[in-house]
Design an enzyme around this catalytic site. Structure first.
Site, PDB file in Angstrom:
ATOM      1  N   LYS A 151       3.249 -10.159  11.256  1.00  0.00           N
ATOM      2  CA  LYS A 151       2.680  -8.886  11.714  1.00  0.00           C
ATOM      3  C   LYS A 151       2.398  -8.906  13.226  1.00  0.00           C
ATOM      4  O   LYS A 151       2.396  -9.963  13.849  1.00  0.00           O
ATOM      5  CB  LYS A 151       1.409  -8.590  10.901  1.00  0.00           C
ATOM      6  CG  LYS A 151       1.692  -8.353   9.408  1.00  0.00           C
ATOM      7  CD  LYS A 151       0.418  -7.957   8.657  1.00  0.00           C
ATOM      8  CE  LYS A 151       0.712  -7.668   7.189  1.00  0.00           C
ATOM      9  NZ  LYS A 151      -0.528  -7.237   6.461  1.00  0.00           N
ATOM     10  N   TYR A 208       4.579   1.216   3.665  1.00  0.00           N
ATOM     11  CA  TYR A 208       3.298   1.037   2.960  1.00  0.00           C
ATOM     12  C   TYR A 208       2.929   2.268   2.123  1.00  0.00           C
ATOM     13  O   TYR A 208       1.746   2.480   1.831  1.00  0.00           O
ATOM     14  CB  TYR A 208       2.188   0.714   3.964  1.00  0.00           C
ATOM     15  CG  TYR A 208       2.149  -0.747   4.377  1.00  0.00           C
ATOM     16  CD1 TYR A 208       1.859  -1.749   3.448  1.00  0.00           C
ATOM     17  CD2 TYR A 208       2.371  -1.129   5.695  1.00  0.00           C
ATOM     18  CE1 TYR A 208       1.808  -3.093   3.815  1.00  0.00           C
ATOM     19  CE2 TYR A 208       2.317  -2.472   6.071  1.00  0.00           C
ATOM     20  CZ  TYR A 208       2.035  -3.443   5.122  1.00  0.00           C
ATOM     21  OH  TYR A 208       1.974  -4.774   5.495  1.00  0.00           O
ATOM     22  N   HIS A 217       2.870 -10.461   5.938  1.00  0.00           N
ATOM     23  CA  HIS A 217       3.122  -9.701   4.709  1.00  0.00           C
ATOM     24  C   HIS A 217       4.050 -10.516   3.821  1.00  0.00           C
ATOM     25  O   HIS A 217       4.951 -11.184   4.319  1.00  0.00           O
ATOM     26  CB  HIS A 217       3.813  -8.365   5.033  1.00  0.00           C
ATOM     27  CG  HIS A 217       4.353  -7.680   3.810  1.00  0.00           C
ATOM     28  ND1 HIS A 217       3.575  -6.882   3.002  1.00  0.00           N
ATOM     29  CD2 HIS A 217       5.582  -7.722   3.220  1.00  0.00           C
ATOM     30  CE1 HIS A 217       4.318  -6.444   1.986  1.00  0.00           C
ATOM     31  NE2 HIS A 217       5.537  -6.951   2.088  1.00  0.00           N
ATOM     32  N   GLU A 237      11.884  -3.961  -0.637  1.00  0.00           N
ATOM     33  CA  GLU A 237      11.471  -4.231   0.749  1.00  0.00           C
ATOM     34  C   GLU A 237      12.596  -4.888   1.550  1.00  0.00           C
ATOM     35  O   GLU A 237      12.777  -4.586   2.741  1.00  0.00           O
ATOM     36  CB  GLU A 237      10.202  -5.092   0.736  1.00  0.00           C
ATOM     37  CG  GLU A 237       9.015  -4.326   0.174  1.00  0.00           C
ATOM     38  CD  GLU A 237       7.718  -5.114   0.126  1.00  0.00           C
ATOM     39  OE1 GLU A 237       6.665  -4.493  -0.130  1.00  0.00           O
ATOM     40  OE2 GLU A 237       7.744  -6.352   0.341  1.00  0.00           O
ATOM     41  N   ASN A 262      -4.142  -9.525   9.336  1.00  0.00           N
ATOM     42  CA  ASN A 262      -4.023 -10.765   8.565  1.00  0.00           C
ATOM     43  C   ASN A 262      -2.647 -11.437   8.673  1.00  0.00           C
ATOM     44  O   ASN A 262      -2.230 -12.180   7.799  1.00  0.00           O
ATOM     45  CB  ASN A 262      -4.428 -10.516   7.105  1.00  0.00           C
ATOM     46  CG  ASN A 262      -3.548  -9.484   6.424  1.00  0.00           C
ATOM     47  OD1 ASN A 262      -2.572  -9.014   6.996  1.00  0.00           O
ATOM     48  ND2 ASN A 262      -3.888  -9.136   5.195  1.00  0.00           N
TER      49      ASN A 262
HETATM   50  N1  UDP Z   1      -5.509  -3.942   4.157  1.00  0.00           N
HETATM   51  C1  UDP Z   1      -6.589  -3.457   4.885  1.00  0.00           C
HETATM   52  N2  UDP Z   1      -7.800  -3.299   4.241  1.00  0.00           N
HETATM   53  C2  UDP Z   1      -7.962  -3.584   2.911  1.00  0.00           C
HETATM   54  C3  UDP Z   1      -6.860  -4.074   2.188  1.00  0.00           C
HETATM   55  C4  UDP Z   1      -5.649  -4.239   2.832  1.00  0.00           C
HETATM   56  O1  UDP Z   1      -6.472  -3.162   6.067  1.00  0.00           O
HETATM   57  O2  UDP Z   1      -9.069  -3.426   2.377  1.00  0.00           O
HETATM   58  C5  UDP Z   1      -4.217  -4.113   4.846  1.00  0.00           C
HETATM   59  C6  UDP Z   1      -3.883  -5.599   5.101  1.00  0.00           C
HETATM   60  O3  UDP Z   1      -3.180  -5.684   6.338  1.00  0.00           O
HETATM   61  C7  UDP Z   1      -3.008  -5.927   3.904  1.00  0.00           C
HETATM   62  C8  UDP Z   1      -2.222  -4.622   3.743  1.00  0.00           C
HETATM   63  O4  UDP Z   1      -3.179  -3.604   4.005  1.00  0.00           O
HETATM   64  O5  UDP Z   1      -2.192  -7.060   4.134  1.00  0.00           O
HETATM   65  C9  UDP Z   1      -1.612  -4.399   2.383  1.00  0.00           C
HETATM   66  O6  UDP Z   1      -2.614  -4.565   1.395  1.00  0.00           O
HETATM   67  P1  UDP Z   1      -2.338  -5.377   0.051  1.00  0.00           P
HETATM   68  O7  UDP Z   1      -3.475  -5.125  -0.868  1.00  0.00           O
HETATM   69  O8  UDP Z   1      -0.961  -5.076  -0.439  1.00  0.00           O
HETATM   70  O9  UDP Z   1      -2.451  -6.905   0.537  1.00  0.00           O
HETATM   71  P2  UDP Z   1      -1.337  -8.049   0.704  1.00  0.00           P
HETATM   72  O10 UDP Z   1      -0.296  -7.820  -0.356  1.00  0.00           O
HETATM   73  O11 UDP Z   1      -0.786  -7.910   2.112  1.00  0.00           O
HETATM   74  O12 UDP Z   1      -2.083  -9.336   0.528  1.00  0.00           O
HETATM   75 MG    MG Z   2       0.742  -6.143  -0.872  1.00  0.00          MG
END
Ligand code: UDP
Ligand code: MG
Length: 139
Positions: free
Chosen positions: A11, A51, A117, A128, A114
């Site tokens: 990211k 997303y 992805h 994807e 974080n």
């Molecule tokens: N995210 C965020 N706040 C939240 C949860 C997710 O900003 O409370 C963002 C974060 O960058 C995350 C992305 O949205 O990686 C996608 O969320 P997901 O739940 O799919 O998490 P991941 O699969 O990336 O662990």
């Molecule tokens: Mg996810």
């Protein structure tokens, strides 16, 4: 078990911080083969589309802003049990809950910024991968 493919993004936070090399090394040390890799930058429309599953969530607008703030590195990865293994290498979405030695524990600032992805299921991975790579690129 047979080979599986997954999709990953380094990211904008991690690319800007110069952490891409170390993250790639962690992925390779976990036994992944790189099928495809490219640096790109998402438009707002592309980030919203990628997303789309999260479009009703309160964090959606912030996530789109974050994902468009700078270049990203997109990757097509292959190994046995690739989807689950990559999620292990990544660590929990919230770095506060991520296990020691994971990418997010080492590098992530918070639950939004974080670093990485990874697809959440083999079916999602195929969608994807298709978003960023052509069939010809992934042979
Ligand atoms: N995210 C965020 N706040 C939240 C949860 C997710 O900003 O409370 C963002 C974060 O960058 C995350 C992305 O949205 O990686 C996608 O969320 P997901 O739940 O799919 O998490 P991941 O699969 O990336 O662990
Ligand atoms: Mg996810």
């Amino acid at each position: 078990m047979s080979l599986e493919r997954t999709f990953s993004i380094i990211k904008p936070d991690a690319v800007a911080a110069g952490q891409a090399g170390e993250i790639l090394a962690m992925i390779q040390q976990a036994g992944f083969r790189m099928l495809g890799l490219r640096m790109t930058r998402l438009s707002e429309a592309q980030a919203q589309a990628f997303y789309a599953v999260h479009r009703e969530r309160p964090f959606f607008a912030g996530l789109v802003k974050f994902m468009t703030e700078g270049p990203i590195i997109v990757m097509a990865l292959e190994r046995e049990d690739a989807v689950r293994k990559l999620r292990e290498v990544m660590g929990a979405t919230n770095p506060a809950n991520a296990a020691e030695g994971t990418v997010r524990k080492r590098f992530a600032a918070n639950i939004e910024r974080n670093c990485i992805h990874g697809s959440d299921a083999p079916e999602t991975a195929e969608v994807e991968l298709r978003f960023f790579f052509s069939t010809a690129e992934l042979i």
